[in-house]
Motif scaffolding. Structure first.
Motif: not given
Length: 339
Positions: A8-13, A52-56, A77-86, A88-96
């Motif tokens: 989901a990162g924007a890859g600014t570098m 976990v997708v976001g930008y593009l 969808l990680q609608s808000k880019r709030d770090g790697l931990g966030h 991974i947390w976005t994917a929680k409902s897809f894990v048993g």
């Protein structure tokens, strides 16, 4: 086991390329970074993926659906880019419930024994010695080989072993609980919800986490590293080109990767050059460069350059970093009046 790949990162570098292309889809050695990752994981029998997708994010979905229709893929969808931990947390409902997860960053290529990682009886993370550990998540090991700490970009590092971005977690329920707490209480480190902090919480709770050996680590988040990775992988795997394709009056200096439909005439190509599909090159000299698909190059000499897709370039000798859909003419001629 579920594989979680945050992309989901924007890859600014890597701008300007990441204005139009997700970082994970930037090509190296003839294949998108994400393709190298998926291929390696499929070799270990892993076919259940969470991207976990976001930008593009639509471009990630299209690539996966077209290139890997055989895998099971979810796209939270990680609608808000709030770090790697966030992420991974976005994917929680897809894990048993306490299902094992393998977290693999979408801009990282490593050389390691992934079968050992998959089969490990313990949670395990990849570590690699670095010169400047203050720029990375850093882990320290006890005498028994298990992690004693994990800290994100420490001011005073306890070790020089950096987390390379590959984590096999058996205790996923506990991991998501710690991430949930960080998100709800907005526990940030360097302004973001950090996965490293959740790893540290696992350690403090008594979870045993081992490390696995990483022989080589290619963090493809910067242009110079991307070109270096392109060269290393081309040398390692020999590159590729259509041997039935005839390139008029052209010298190919291996290793190179030349995609299908490429037209080349009166050129010197290589070493360490990747050219995307249907590119058209004439009177060009290229080395240590990546050229995007459908780009057109005329009367040009380039080195250490990254050229995006659908670009038109002519009349120069330079090192460039140019995004998609760009047209540049430095031949000194005025195209409108012919001067």
């Amino acid at each position: 086991m579920k594989v979680i790949i945050p992309v989901a990162g924007a890859g600014t570098m890597l701008r300007p390329h990441t204005y139009t292309q997700p970082k994970a889809l930037i090509p190296v050695a003839g294949k998108p970074i994400l393709g190298f990752i998926i291929d390696r994981l499929q070799e270990q029998g892993l076919n259940d993926f969470i991207f976990v997708v976001g930008y593009l994010g639509d471009k990630i979905k299209s690539y996966i659906n077209d290139a890997y229709p055989e895998i099971k893929a979810e796209f939270p969808l990680q609608s808000k880019r709030d770090g790697l931990g966030h992420a991974i947390w976005t994917a929680k409902s897809f894990v048993g419930e306490d299902e094992e997860v393998l977290i693999y960053l979408g801009d990282t290529i490593i050389e390691a024994d992934l079968q050992e990682v998959v089969n490990s009886k313990f949670s395990t993370v990849g570590l690699k010695k670095v010169d400047n550990p203050t720029q990375f998540g850093v882990a320290a090991l006890g005498d028994d080989g298990f992690l004693t700490s994990a800290i994100e970009k420490p001011r005073f590092p306890k070790s020089n072993k950096a987390l390379v971005g590959v984590y096999k977690i058996k205790e996923s329920k506990a991991l998501f609980e710690f991430l949930e707490e960080q998100v709800k209480k907005e526990k940030r480190n360097s302004g973001e919800i950090q996965l490293t902090d959740a790893i540290m919480s696992l350690i403090k709770s008594g979870v045993k986490i081992k490390s696995f050996k990483v022989n080589n680590w290619y963090d493809c988040g910067k242009a110079d590293v991307l070109l270096e990775t392109n060269a290393i992988l081309l040398k390692k795997w020999g590159g590729s080109k259509d041997i039935n394709e005839h390139f008029s009056n052209t010298v190919i200096v291996e290793p190179v990767s030349i995609a299908n439909g490429v037209k080349i005439s009166n050129c010197i190509i290589g070493p360490n050059v990747t050219i995307g599909e249907n590119a058209d090159l004439e009177n060009a000299i290229l080395k240590n460069s990546i050229i995007g698909a459908f780009s057109r190059l005329r009367s040009i000499a380039l080195h250490d350059s990254i050229i995006g897709s659908d670009c038109i370039l002519g009349g120069m000798s330079q090192s460039l970093n140019i995004g998609d859909d760009t047209e540049i003419d430095l031949s000194g001629r005025n195209k409108e009046n012919g001067q």
